[in-house]
Design an enzyme around this catalytic site. Structure first.
Site, mmCIF file in Angstrom:
data_model
loop_
_atom_site.group_PDB
_atom_site.id
_atom_site.type_symbol
_atom_site.label_atom_id
_atom_site.label_comp_id
_atom_site.label_asym_id
_atom_site.label_seq_id
_atom_site.Cartn_x
_atom_site.Cartn_y
_atom_site.Cartn_z
ATOM 1 N N LYS A 52 -25.463 -26.457 5.095
ATOM 2 C CA LYS A 52 -24.175 -26.276 4.413
ATOM 3 C C LYS A 52 -23.937 -24.797 4.094
ATOM 4 C CE LYS A 52 -24.357 -30.941 2.531
ATOM 5 N NZ LYS A 52 -24.804 -31.810 1.437
ATOM 6 N N GLN A 96 -26.381 -32.382 -4.723
ATOM 7 C CA GLN A 96 -27.135 -32.906 -3.588
ATOM 8 C C GLN A 96 -27.966 -34.121 -4.015
ATOM 9 O OE1 GLN A 96 -26.983 -31.861 -0.316
ATOM 10 N NE2 GLN A 96 -28.280 -33.601 0.140
ATOM 11 N N ASP A 119 -17.121 -33.728 -2.639
ATOM 12 C CA ASP A 119 -17.887 -34.827 -2.035
ATOM 13 C C ASP A 119 -17.144 -36.158 -2.155
ATOM 14 O OD1 ASP A 119 -20.156 -34.371 -0.570
ATOM 15 O OD2 ASP A 119 -21.499 -34.244 -2.293
#
Length: 285
Positions: A52, A96, A119
């Site tokens: 990322k 994460q 997200d």
């Protein structure tokens, strides 16, 4: 049989995002900013975050990773999220997953400001997706929809079976398909006869984390198979949830692993972060 090439499409999307980010900077002086919270030493999580970061660099984004030890307290992570919620240079916040067992994951995801939830995991954005309203959509299912669009696959009236009912992939995937006028069945670990659902489906989308779960006799001729799973085989290879070698010849379209849905997830993260940056730039005009 045609392969749905996520690697090629993700590169194309990434280039478009980089161009748009450059234009945003010229127009407003704003550089899209992404902050990541990474807790512990999980090798897969570190690998994902590394990918990322590289994608952000290529797209001209500002990015920061808050690396925290496995023993970090709930309060310390919450303080970091609150700090990033208030930071005007941060457009997207990504926690994460998975997090250590002592951390309340739901509370943290709910703490992320919905307008920075790139997200798409906040209940606010989940609700907007469910009701067909604009918001941030989880990156993996959104990437699948981009593949359908790129290859001009019309979902209207198609019978789609989603294998796996997670909040991150299965449920949002089903909502997106439903919003695109497909007829959707969701199966999961408690489904009695998986094959009975998949063998007549026009589209099978599987993200269960089980190697070779979908076998040749479980799909019909001409089916579209989307393999969202990513697993490490005993011999070290990366493989999906579909017995690719035997299933692929029956399909009209299929995604490979690696090189299918995986690269699309990161491309969609960039796209969501750019969307957030453009929203924030408009608010400040």
């Amino acid at each position: 049989m045609q392969i749905l090439d996520g690697k090629a499409l993700s590169k194309k999307i990434e280039e478009g995002v980089a161009t748009a980010a450059s234009e945003l900077k010229e127009r407003t002086g704003r550089v899209p900013g992404l902050a990541v919270i990474l807790v512990g030493n999980d090798p897969a999580s570190h690998a994902y975050v590394g990918m990322k970061k590289k994608a952000c660099d290529r797209a001209g984004f500002y990015s920061v990773t808050h690396e925290m030890p496995e023993t970090i307290s709930q309060e310390a992570i919450e303080q970091t999220i609150e700090m990033m919620n208030g930071n005007p240079n941060i457009d997207g916040i990504l926690v994460q997953l998975p997090l250590p067992p002592h951390i309340d994951t739901t509370r943290l995801l709910e703490l992320v400001a919905p307008h920075k939830d790139v997200d798409g995991f906040h209940p606010y954005n989940a609700g907007r997706l469910m009701t067909g309203l604009d918001g941030f959509v989880p990156c993996t299912p959104l990437g699948v929809m981009e593949l359908f669009a790129e290859y001009e696959i019309d979902l209207t009236g198609k019978d789609a079976v989603v294998v796996g009912a997670s909040n991150i992939v299965g449920k949002p995937m089903a909502a997106l398909l439903l919003n695109a006028n497909a007829t959707v069945t969701i199966t999961h670990i408690h489904t009695k006869d998986l094959k009975a659902h998949t063998q007549n489906a026009d589209i099978v989308l599987v993200g269960a984390g089980v190697i070779n779960l979908i076998k040749e006799d479980m799909v019909k001729e001409g089916a579209i198979v989307i393999d969202i799973g990513i697993n490490r085989a005993p011999d070290g290879r990366l493989v999906g949830d579909v017995d690719y070698e035997n299933v692929a010849p029956k399909c009209s379209y299929i995604t490979p692993v690696p090189g299918g849905v995986g690269p699309m997830t990161i491309a969609m993260l960039l796209k969501n972060t750019l969307k957030a940056a453009e929203m924030h730039a408009q608010e400040r005009q």
